[in-house]
Scaffold this motif. Structure first.
Motif, short mmCIF file in Angstrom:
data_model
loop_
_atom_site.label_atom_id
_atom_site.label_comp_id
_atom_site.label_asym_id
_atom_site.label_seq_id
_atom_site.Cartn_x
_atom_site.Cartn_y
_atom_site.Cartn_z
N PHE A 3 12.86 -21.63 -21.80
CA PHE A 3 14.16 -20.96 -21.73
C PHE A 3 14.04 -19.45 -21.48
N LYS A 4 12.89 -19.03 -20.90
CA LYS A 4 12.69 -17.59 -20.65
C LYS A 4 13.84 -17.04 -19.80
N ASN A 5 14.39 -15.90 -20.25
CA ASN A 5 15.51 -15.22 -19.57
C ASN A 5 16.84 -15.97 -19.66
N LYS A 6 16.90 -17.03 -20.44
CA LYS A 6 18.18 -17.72 -20.66
C LYS A 6 18.87 -17.07 -21.86
N MET A 7 20.18 -17.25 -21.94
CA MET A 7 20.94 -16.65 -23.04
C MET A 7 21.65 -17.73 -23.84
N LEU A 8 21.33 -17.79 -25.13
CA LEU A 8 22.00 -18.72 -26.05
C LEU A 8 22.99 -17.97 -26.91
N LEU A 9 24.20 -18.51 -27.04
CA LEU A 9 25.14 -18.00 -28.04
C LEU A 9 25.44 -19.14 -29.01
N ILE A 21 18.41 -23.52 -34.94
CA ILE A 21 18.61 -23.52 -33.48
C ILE A 21 18.19 -22.16 -32.90
N CYS A 22 18.57 -21.06 -33.58
CA CYS A 22 18.19 -19.72 -33.11
C CYS A 22 16.67 -19.62 -32.96
N TYR A 23 15.94 -20.01 -33.99
CA TYR A 23 14.48 -19.87 -33.96
C TYR A 23 13.85 -20.77 -32.90
N GLU A 24 14.31 -22.02 -32.82
CA GLU A 24 13.70 -22.96 -31.86
C GLU A 24 13.92 -22.49 -30.42
N PHE A 25 15.13 -21.96 -30.13
CA PHE A 25 15.40 -21.48 -28.77
C PHE A 25 14.63 -20.19 -28.49
N ALA A 26 14.56 -19.31 -29.49
CA ALA A 26 13.83 -18.04 -29.31
C ALA A 26 12.35 -18.33 -29.06
N GLN A 27 11.79 -19.31 -29.77
CA GLN A 27 10.37 -19.65 -29.57
C GLN A 27 10.12 -20.15 -28.16
N ARG A 28 11.18 -20.60 -27.50
CA ARG A 28 11.05 -21.07 -26.11
C ARG A 28 11.50 -20.01 -25.11
N GLY A 29 11.71 -18.80 -25.60
CA GLY A 29 11.95 -17.66 -24.69
C GLY A 29 13.40 -17.26 -24.52
N ALA A 30 14.35 -17.96 -25.15
CA ALA A 30 15.77 -17.62 -24.94
C ALA A 30 16.16 -16.36 -25.70
N ASN A 31 16.99 -15.53 -25.08
CA ASN A 31 17.62 -14.42 -25.80
C ASN A 31 18.78 -14.99 -26.60
N ILE A 32 19.02 -14.38 -27.75
CA ILE A 32 19.97 -15.01 -28.69
C ILE A 32 21.11 -14.07 -29.09
N ILE A 33 22.33 -14.60 -29.03
CA ILE A 33 23.45 -13.96 -29.73
C ILE A 33 23.89 -14.98 -30.77
N LYS A 78 31.97 -10.29 -23.24
CA LYS A 78 32.15 -10.04 -21.80
C LYS A 78 31.72 -8.61 -21.45
N LYS A 79 32.01 -7.67 -22.36
CA LYS A 79 31.65 -6.26 -22.11
C LYS A 79 30.13 -6.05 -22.11
N LEU A 80 29.38 -6.98 -22.73
CA LEU A 80 27.92 -6.84 -22.76
C LEU A 80 27.33 -7.10 -21.37
N ASN A 81 28.19 -7.63 -20.49
CA ASN A 81 27.76 -7.90 -19.11
C ASN A 81 26.62 -8.91 -19.03
N VAL A 82 26.72 -9.93 -19.87
CA VAL A 82 25.69 -10.97 -19.84
C VAL A 82 26.32 -12.28 -19.35
N LYS A 83 25.48 -13.15 -18.85
CA LYS A 83 25.92 -14.51 -18.51
C LYS A 83 25.34 -15.44 -19.57
N ILE A 84 26.14 -16.39 -20.01
CA ILE A 84 25.66 -17.30 -21.05
C ILE A 84 25.19 -18.62 -20.43
N ASP A 85 24.01 -19.06 -20.88
CA ASP A 85 23.49 -20.34 -20.38
C ASP A 85 23.80 -21.47 -21.35
#
Ligand SMILES: NC(=O)c1ccc[n+]([C@@H]2O[C@H](COP(=O)([O-])OP(=O)(O)OC[C@H]3O[C@@H](n4cnc5c(N)ncnc54)[C@H](OP(=O)(O)O)[C@@H]3O)[C@@H](O)[C@H]2O)c1
Length: 250
Positions: A3-9, A21-33, A78-85
């Protein structure tokens, strides 16, 4: 790092299943909100630990009980200018009473946080979701089975599963897959609020056919599976994760 460069909210990432879920996704490279309601100190601690895994992590307060807060939160994202995956509607609350003792106020509170809130949030955030993205709603078998004192939560989860199907249909053409995961009973802070603790302990200690205890990892890993490219044709489904527990008649 699938999930490198992917964004999880994820909502309710400060405890239990959401935190895992936060830790498992982060360990696979996802950025987290992730969101929390009560403790910003605890949220900051988690944020720091996630960053140590080499990803970006942001915690934000969000009370799903207020539509104003949900709309404000969505505008801030939306103001953070990110796209969510990946959007995972995990947070939930509710009043533990049966269908006779439940008041209209209890009903409104639970339905707002567990069903209407996730619907509004999904609707708003779908505007900034990438193609090939995912929305996952966390449900429970109480949506279709009777669990003692679980009336308003069970009904809200049934609504959430229905929202999952309708939104799956409406968002599929935009490349957003919507599904839900139905988690069987597992040990988190949430179940400490159930009034019938001895019964809960019995269910928790019941052996499922795998003979393994259901853990938050198991739910997080199904969320991962639903976020991989391989799951692209799974749309509007409710995936039961219970180690085969409900296969037993009694
Ligand atoms: N545990 C189980 O046996 C089980 C079984 C089936 C389904 N589930 C489902 O799995 C999900 C997570 O449950 P869990 O057991 O991990 O719960 P948990 O440990 O109690 O954590 C709940 C999370 O939701 C947040 N939250 C609570 N009220 C909220 C509100 N009004 N607005 C926004 N966020 C709120 C909490 O934030 P704070 O930390 O700031 O309070 C926390 O992060 C829920 O949807 C639940 O229904 C759980």
């Amino acid at each position: 790092m699938i999930f490198k460069n992917k964004m999880l909210l994820v909502t309710g990432g400060s405890r239990g299943i959401g935190k895992k879920i936060c830790y498992e996704f982060a360990q696979r490279g996802a950025n987290i909100i992730f969101t929390y309601v009560r403790s910003s100190t605890e949220a900051k601690k988690i944020e720091t630990e996630l960053k140590k895994l080499g990803v970006n992590a942001i915690s934000k307060k969000l009370n799903l009980n207020s539509n104003n807060d949900i709309n404000k939160f969505a505008d801030e994202i939306k103001k953070l200018n990110v796209k969510i995956d990946f959007l995972i509607n995990n947070a939930a609350s509710g009043v533990m009473k049966n269908s006779i003792e439940t008041t209209e106020k209890h009903w409104d509170w639970t339905m707002q946080i567990n069903a209407k809130g996730p619907w509004i949030l999904s609707k708003k955030l779908s505007e900034i979701m990438n193609k090939n993205s995912r929305i996952i709603n966390i449900s429970s078998p109480g949506s279709s089975k009777v669990l003692k004192n679980y009336f308003s939560i069970g009904v809200s989860k049934a609504a959430l599963e229905s929202i999952t199907r309708y939104m799956a249909y409406d968002l599929a053409p935009k490349g957003i897959n919507v599904n839900s995961i139905s988690a069987s009973l597992l040990e988190t802070d949430a179940i400490q609020h159930f009034p019938n603790q001895s019964e809960i302990k019995k269910i928790l200690n019941r052996k499922n056919p795998t003979q393994k205890k259901l853990l938050t990892d198991h739910i997080a890993k199904v969320a991962i599976m639903l976020c991989t490219e391989e799951s692209e044709m799974i749309i509007g489904q409710n995936i039961l994760v219970d180690g085969g527990d409900t296969l037993l008649l009694s």
